[in-house]
Design a protein around this motif. Structure first.
Motif, PDB file in Angstrom:
ATOM      1  N   PRO A 109       3.810   1.916  -2.228  1.00  0.00           N
ATOM      2  CA  PRO A 109       4.784   1.424  -3.225  1.00  0.00           C
ATOM      3  C   PRO A 109       6.079   2.245  -3.273  1.00  0.00           C
ATOM      4  CG  PRO A 109       2.779   2.273  -4.271  1.00  0.00           C
ATOM      5  CD  PRO A 109       2.518   2.241  -2.811  1.00  0.00           C
ATOM      6  N   GLU A 110       6.043   3.476  -2.754  1.00  0.00           N
ATOM      7  CA  GLU A 110       7.266   4.271  -2.796  1.00  0.00           C
ATOM      8  C   GLU A 110       8.345   3.696  -1.885  1.00  0.00           C
ATOM      9  OE1 GLU A 110       4.625   5.109  -1.050  1.00  0.00           O
ATOM     10  OE2 GLU A 110       5.145   6.311   0.708  1.00  0.00           O
ATOM     11  N   PHE A 130       0.814  -1.221   0.000  1.00  0.00           N
ATOM     12  CA  PHE A 130       0.000   0.000   0.000  1.00  0.00           C
ATOM     13  C   PHE A 130       0.847   1.271   0.000  1.00  0.00           C
ATOM     14  CE2 PHE A 130      -2.251  -3.530   1.791  1.00  0.00           C
ATOM     15  CZ  PHE A 130      -3.398  -3.536   1.024  1.00  0.00           C
ATOM     16  N   GLU A 156       9.361   0.601  -1.932  1.00  0.00           N
ATOM     17  CA  GLU A 156      10.069  -0.468  -2.625  1.00  0.00           C
ATOM     18  C   GLU A 156      11.546  -0.077  -2.742  1.00  0.00           C
ATOM     19  OE1 GLU A 156       9.537  -4.008  -3.321  1.00  0.00           O
ATOM     20  OE2 GLU A 156       7.646  -2.919  -3.420  1.00  0.00           O
TER      21      GLU A 156
END
Lengths: 414, 149
Positions: free
Chosen positions: A16-17, A14, A19
């Protein structure tokens, strides 16, 4: 099947930044590190490391820190398990992020488990590793190797005895599933270092020194299954709700609120498995890590007059127990309620002189359970559970309940 | 439940009136007496939006849209969207994308071997996805829901 860095992976689905960035999740009360992304592992952060000792380090390396969000992890776990069920009829959910599956079609195994891995990832966003072996113990070892597999990332199969023995020679005996510290000491004293060494000891010795448990581990390592898949979890023998407070408390009122709340949680867990409890234990203690505080640690156990799973009854007896162990001279860090002597709900022996109107109360509980399920936990609760929140968990970095609360779902901008 | 005795902005405490409690009728078993319902043989399961709109339960997530870049696809500011992660995109699907770590709602098209994110609003230009972007498709939008009431 084992989910990779499960709690961190859930947060990343939720966010994704995050990653490719170092992320950790902390235990209840933001105490210790309990899940680390690969990047966090590479920074040298260890499992169970107390977060407050690493505060500056985490800041300096821009590590993203989350409080544990079990509402989210529980739902994501259920999703993963539901996807796995497509591939097998026999599956044991071993923990929130591990499951054993029986694969009946053994042709082209790598293709099969790759398909499972891809489907879980595509459906839920959770990366998983899968290890295959003839027994649960071997599957566990295979899973560890899978995490480092370069050819099929996250997958590994132990498929012949030669390969198996080679792996067992490279596996330290203390890493085996079911070998505790005592057994490890004993084995080391007898110069048994690797899992392979362990498989070469004779059965009588193992049985004598490590009981049948040790013998089962040996058989499992040799590919003879001794721990069958448990399709449904056995009901718990005892149920506990114990928690450390957000900050130390001294007040009897706040302790009452906490203990009544924990008793209510126990009653919910009991009702979920249709059990009643016949014994209740309440304990309170001070902060053992703070050497300046005066230390105190006390518990009280009662046999309940009639076995029950009613929130009202359990809270009532929990408070009586608390009253007997509370002393105003200390600052408390933790309390807990444990219920024991469980039996099925429909086998209750009613007391001869019982004055309580059980039927009425059961109706109230059923109704409030329903309302609380619809409108959120504790919407209707016992007044003694209070509204102070003074003792509630510290969860400063809690993420959204993206899948269970309408107000916290994903926001798409632009 | 009869008398409301305390009220503040957070809790309402109700007193449970005993006489009322006993009068709640209990219909736990089927009624034995009387005529069976003539509709019994014709009972069907009531329509469920969950069943209609959600194909892959484990792969379905909800999101709230802010902004107007997809209005020509009929998705407006404040709409609720249903996203299925397990589906493969069709050429004209509206996708929940992740561009450089941020969620965004777009269609995706390949034009002359280059990938573009296409907004559905003439005021917004297409966005070229270069090799320097970190681009992922998170899921496929299956339905959008507007509030009209």
């Amino acid at each position: 099947m084992d989910c990779n860095n499960f709690y961190v992976s859930c947060e990343r689905v939720f966010r994704p930044e995050l990653e490719g960035k170092p992320v950790v999740v902390l235990s209840n009360n933001d105490g210790c590190i309990i899940s680390r992304s690969e990047e966090a592992k590479q920074l040298g952060l260890k499992m169970a490391e107390p977060a407050f000792l690493k505060k500056d380090f985490l800041k300096r390396h821009k590590v993203h820190v989350f409080s544990s969000n079990y509402t989210l992890y529980g739902d994501m776990s259920q999703r993963v398990m539901d996807v796995l069920r497509i591939f097998t009829t026999e599956m044991e959910i071993y923990s929130i992020d591990e499951a054993f599956l029986i694969l009946t079609n053994t042709n082209n195994l790598y293709a099969t488990i790759q398909k499972i891995q891809q489907t879980v990832f595509k459906s839920t966003g959770i990366p998983v590793s899968i290890g295959v072996g003839k027994t649960k113990s071997l599957a566990k070892i295979a899973n560890k190797i899978a995490k480092k597999n370069k050819v099929y990332p996250g997958l590994f199969i132990i498929n012949n005895t030669q390969q198996r023995d080679c792996i067992l020679r490279n596996t330290h005996v203390e890493k085996l599933w079911g070998i505790g510290r005592q057994h490890h000491k004993l084995l080391r004293k007898n110069n048994i270092i690797t899992a392979y060494n362990f498989t070469q000891i004779n059965n009588q010795w193992i049985r004598k020194k490590m009981s049948v448990v040790g013998l089962r581990i040996k058989q499992e390592l040799l590919g003879v299954s001794c721990m069958p898949i448990e399709l449904c979890l056995p009901d718990k023998k005892a149920i506990a709700t114990t928690r450390a407070f957000g900050k130390k408390i001294n007040s009897y009122t706040y302790l009452c609120e906490a203990v009544a709340t924990y008793a209510t949680r126990c009653s919910e867990k009991l009702r979920k498995q249709s059990s009643v409890a016949s014994i209740i234990t309440v304990f309170i203690h001070t902060d053992p890590f703070n050497s300046r505080d005066k230390q105190y640690n006390k518990s009280k156990t009662f046999a309940l007059p009639v076995p029950t799973n009613s929130n009202y009854q359990l809270a009532h007896y929990a408070i009586i127990a608390l009253k007997q162990i509370y002393s105003i001279d200390y600052y408390y860090k933790k309390a807990g309620v444990i219920v024991d002597g469980l039996m099925p709900e429909n086998e209750i022996q009613y007391g001869f002189f019982e004055v309580n109107n059980r039927v009425k109360w059961n109706m109230v509980i059923k109704a409030t359970d329903k309302i609380n399920k619809k409108y959120g936990r504790d919407k209707i609760k016992l007044a003694i559970m209070g509204m102070s929140n003074k003792w509630k968990l510290r969860q400063k970095k809690l993420s959204g309940r993206y899948t269970t609360n309408w107000d916290e779902i994903i926001q798409v901008l632009k | 439940m009869k008398t409301k005795i305390i009220k503040n902005n957070q809790i309402k405490v109700f007193k449970i009136a005993e006489s009322v409690l006993c009068e709640i009728p209990l219909l736990l078993t089927k009624i034995q007496a009387g005529f069976p319902s003539p509709a019994e043989d014709y009972m069907e399961e009531r329509l469920s939006l969950d069943k209609k709109l959600i194909k892959n339960r484990s792969a379905t997530f909800f999101a709230r849209v802010t902004g107007d870049s997809m209005i020509n696809s009929g998705i407006y500011n404040g709409d609720l969207i249903i996203v299925d992660k397990a589906l493969n995109p069709k050429p004209d699907s509206v996708l929940l994308c992740v561009l450089d770590g941020e969620f965004t709602l777009k269609k995706v098209r390949k034009i002359k071997n280059k990938m573009y994110m296409i907004p559905e609003n003439p005021d917004y230009p297409p966005i070229k996805i270069s090799e320097y972007n970190d681009f992922r498709i998170w899921g496929v939008v299956t339905y959008s829901i507007r509030t009209h009431y």
